[in-house]
Design a protein around this motif. Structure first.
Motif, PDB file in Angstrom:
ATOM      1  N   THR A 299      53.042  34.676  45.190  1.00  0.00           N
ATOM      2  CA  THR A 299      51.999  35.602  45.665  1.00  0.00           C
ATOM      3  C   THR A 299      51.909  36.807  44.738  1.00  0.00           C
ATOM      4  N   ASN A 300      53.061  37.356  44.367  1.00  0.00           N
ATOM      5  CA  ASN A 300      53.081  38.534  43.490  1.00  0.00           C
ATOM      6  C   ASN A 300      52.513  38.213  42.109  1.00  0.00           C
ATOM      7  N   GLY A 301      52.588  36.943  41.724  1.00  0.00           N
ATOM      8  CA  GLY A 301      52.029  36.526  40.439  1.00  0.00           C
ATOM      9  C   GLY A 301      50.522  36.759  40.386  1.00  0.00           C
ATOM     10  N   VAL A 302      49.834  36.593  41.510  1.00  0.00           N
ATOM     11  CA  VAL A 302      48.388  36.849  41.542  1.00  0.00           C
ATOM     12  C   VAL A 302      48.148  38.352  41.341  1.00  0.00           C
ATOM     13  N   ALA A 303      48.929  39.173  42.041  1.00  0.00           N
ATOM     14  CA  ALA A 303      48.754  40.636  41.947  1.00  0.00           C
ATOM     15  C   ALA A 303      49.014  41.136  40.524  1.00  0.00           C
ATOM     16  N   ILE A 304      50.076  40.630  39.909  1.00  0.00           N
ATOM     17  CA  ILE A 304      50.418  41.059  38.541  1.00  0.00           C
ATOM     18  C   ILE A 304      49.318  40.646  37.573  1.00  0.00           C
ATOM     19  N   ARG A 305      48.793  39.438  37.737  1.00  0.00           N
ATOM     20  CA  ARG A 305      47.761  38.954  36.794  1.00  0.00           C
ATOM     21  C   ARG A 305      46.428  39.658  37.034  1.00  0.00           C
ATOM     22  N   MET A 306      46.156  40.051  38.282  1.00  0.00           N
ATOM     23  CA  MET A 306      44.976  40.897  38.539  1.00  0.00           C
ATOM     24  C   MET A 306      45.136  42.223  37.798  1.00  0.00           C
ATOM     25  N   ALA A 307      46.323  42.806  37.907  1.00  0.00           N
ATOM     26  CA  ALA A 307      46.578  44.111  37.259  1.00  0.00           C
ATOM     27  C   ALA A 307      46.400  43.994  35.747  1.00  0.00           C
ATOM     28  N   LEU A 308      46.911  42.924  35.167  1.00  0.00           N
ATOM     29  CA  LEU A 308      46.834  42.764  33.710  1.00  0.00           C
ATOM     30  C   LEU A 308      45.401  42.541  33.250  1.00  0.00           C
ATOM     31  N   LEU A 309      44.652  41.710  33.968  1.00  0.00           N
ATOM     32  CA  LEU A 309      43.252  41.475  33.578  1.00  0.00           C
ATOM     33  C   LEU A 309      42.471  42.775  33.686  1.00  0.00           C
ATOM     34  N   TYR A 310      42.749  43.527  34.739  1.00  0.00           N
ATOM     35  CA  TYR A 310      42.069  44.809  34.941  1.00  0.00           C
ATOM     36  C   TYR A 310      42.425  45.800  33.818  1.00  0.00           C
ATOM     37  N   LEU A 311      43.704  45.928  33.525  1.00  0.00           N
ATOM     38  CA  LEU A 311      44.134  46.925  32.525  1.00  0.00           C
ATOM     39  C   LEU A 311      43.713  46.532  31.111  1.00  0.00           C
ATOM     40  N   LEU A 312      43.718  45.231  30.806  1.00  0.00           N
ATOM     41  CA  LEU A 312      43.433  44.809  29.424  1.00  0.00           C
ATOM     42  C   LEU A 312      41.947  44.629  29.135  1.00  0.00           C
ATOM     43  N   THR A 313      41.185  44.222  30.167  1.00  0.00           N
ATOM     44  CA  THR A 313      39.769  43.998  29.860  1.00  0.00           C
ATOM     45  C   THR A 313      38.903  45.164  30.335  1.00  0.00           C
ATOM     46  N   GLY A 314      39.569  46.214  30.851  1.00  0.00           N
ATOM     47  CA  GLY A 314      38.879  47.475  31.134  1.00  0.00           C
ATOM     48  C   GLY A 314      37.730  47.382  32.106  1.00  0.00           C
ATOM     49  N   GLY A 315      38.047  47.009  33.316  1.00  0.00           N
ATOM     50  CA  GLY A 315      37.006  46.957  34.350  1.00  0.00           C
ATOM     51  C   GLY A 315      36.665  48.344  34.862  1.00  0.00           C
ATOM     52  N   GLU A 316      35.687  48.365  35.782  1.00  0.00           N
ATOM     53  CA  GLU A 316      35.369  49.645  36.436  1.00  0.00           C
ATOM     54  C   GLU A 316      36.574  50.050  37.269  1.00  0.00           C
ATOM     55  N   LYS A 317      36.620  51.344  37.617  1.00  0.00           N
ATOM     56  CA  LYS A 317      37.736  51.825  38.437  1.00  0.00           C
ATOM     57  C   LYS A 317      37.723  51.126  39.806  1.00  0.00           C
ATOM     58  N   ILE A 318      38.905  50.674  40.236  1.00  0.00           N
ATOM     59  CA  ILE A 318      39.031  49.980  41.513  1.00  0.00           C
ATOM     60  C   ILE A 318      38.508  50.832  42.676  1.00  0.00           C
ATOM     61  N   GLU A 319      38.858  52.150  42.676  1.00  0.00           N
ATOM     62  CA  GLU A 319      38.474  53.011  43.810  1.00  0.00           C
ATOM     63  C   GLU A 319      36.954  53.012  43.996  1.00  0.00           C
ATOM     64  N   GLU A 320      36.231  52.940  42.860  1.00  0.00           N
ATOM     65  CA  GLU A 320      34.774  53.049  42.935  1.00  0.00           C
ATOM     66  C   GLU A 320      34.124  51.766  43.429  1.00  0.00           C
ATOM     67  N   THR A 321      34.852  50.659  43.291  1.00  0.00           N
ATOM     68  CA  THR A 321      34.178  49.383  43.558  1.00  0.00           C
ATOM     69  C   THR A 321      34.769  48.637  44.752  1.00  0.00           C
ATOM     70  N   ALA A 322      35.840  49.174  45.343  1.00  0.00           N
ATOM     71  CA  ALA A 322      36.553  48.397  46.349  1.00  0.00           C
ATOM     72  C   ALA A 322      35.739  48.193  47.624  1.00  0.00           C
ATOM     73  N   ASN A 323      34.766  49.074  47.907  1.00  0.00           N
ATOM     74  CA  ASN A 323      34.063  48.919  49.188  1.00  0.00           C
ATOM     75  C   ASN A 323      32.818  48.069  49.067  1.00  0.00           C
TER      76      ASN A 323
END
Ligand code: CP
Length: 309
Positions: free
Chosen positions: A285-309
């Motif tokens: 389960t944690n593997g999904v969270a870590i890979r989400m974090a890496l894709l987010y940090l490396l491919t530079g998505g929009e800020k999570i806070e702005e898009t979570a809702n």
């Protein structure tokens, strides 16, 4: 950073940032609305030249939960079979608009070669016996989550250290984060150059597990043994297999980990793998969270806070 090739490229602070980001990601995908638009418009392609269940599917799910367009090339039915090179294959993927390429390969250094050849981010999903950085990061996350901290904890890594990219990446990350590291296994499966890394070596399982906090049990990499040197599995299990009897000696406070897949009944019994002390499924389960974090940090998505809702 643009790529994730080896944890040796990361500082302690950078590792901690990835773990903290993964904590927010785990909150997103474990709640009822699993998806956020953070990586909308990004294209992420997987190239797996070696088999995988956990790493490949968790990267796929991680990207989908961040709304990236995910695609995997089925290497065995691709033009690789006709002799197309690794670099040419990756350049072809890039020409289709890949922002990131996730790659597993049997050759150590293959992702490094790719990172020099294409503009997209390259994420190493395991290269031969060299490195498996995303596995080590999810292992660090799991230890921190289960034990509350990593610094000062004693972790024993048991088994085929010599052929294990998981062991190498774990030793590096654990040392960096202040843990005490032991390796336990038969002399034939422990590499000679370990003195360069800050680890204690044990050849006896009971001695090696005395007083530890976490045991990380590794699979014998049957596919990477040198010809003629395949260990006798029955003998291996007798001396190094972790079963309920050994666990009783070690104590009920010790956390049991295994990166998977297991050689069932060889290095670990099903009772231990699915027992109360095991966090093996939580690691997945944690593997999904870590890979989400890496894709987010490396491919530079929009800020999570702005898009979570
Ligand atoms: N732990 C790990 O890398 O598993 P897979 O080979 O199933 O991806």
């Amino acid at each position: 950073h643009k790529h994730l090739l080896d944890l040796m490229d990361l500082s302690r602070e950078e590792i901690q940032l990835i773990l903290d980001t993964a904590e927010s990601m785990k909150e997103i995908f474990t709640r009822s609305i699993k998806k956020v638009p953070t990586l909308r418009g990004k294209t992420i392609i997987s190239l797996f030249y070696e088999p995988s269940t956990r790493t490949k599917s968790s990267f796929d799910l991680a990207g989908k939960r961040l709304s990236a367009d995910m695609m995997s090339l089925s290497v065995s039915t691709s033009s690789v079979v006709k002799g197309e090179s690794l670099v040419d294959t990756a350049k072809t993927m890039e020409a289709m608009g890949a922002d990131a390429v996730i790659m597993r390969h049997s050759m150590p250094g293959a992702p490094h070669l790719l990172a020099e050849s294409i503009d997209a981010s390259v994420l190493n999903a395991g290269d031969g016996a060299h490195a498996h950085p995303t596995q080590a990061l999810l292992d660090m996350y799991s230890i921190r989550e289960e034990r509350g901290k990593i610094a000062g904890e004693t972790i024993a890594i048991v088994g085929d250290i010599k052929h294990s990219r998981v062991a190498r990446s774990n030793i590096w990350a654990l040392n960096k984060l202040g843990a005490k590291v032991r390796v336990v296994g038969p002399p034939t499966l422990i590499p000679a150059n370990l003195e360069e890394m800050d680890v204690e070596v044990y050849y006896d399982l009971e001695e090696g597990l005395e007083g530890i906090d976490v045991v990380n049990i590794l699979r014998i990499q049957l596919e990477r043994q040198e010809a003629g040197y395949l260990p006798n599995l029955r003998e291996y299990t007798k001396f190094y297999g972790v079963d309920e009897k050994i666990l009783e000696l070690v104590g009920d406070e010790v956390t049991v980990m295994h990166p998977g897949p297991t050689n069932r009944g060889v290095e670990i019994t099903p009772e231990v793998a699915y027992g109360d002390q095991s966090v093996i499924n939580e690691q997945v389960t944690n593997g999904v969270a870590i890979r989400m974090a890496l894709l987010y940090l490396l491919t530079g998505g929009e800020k999570i806070e702005e898009t979570a809702n």
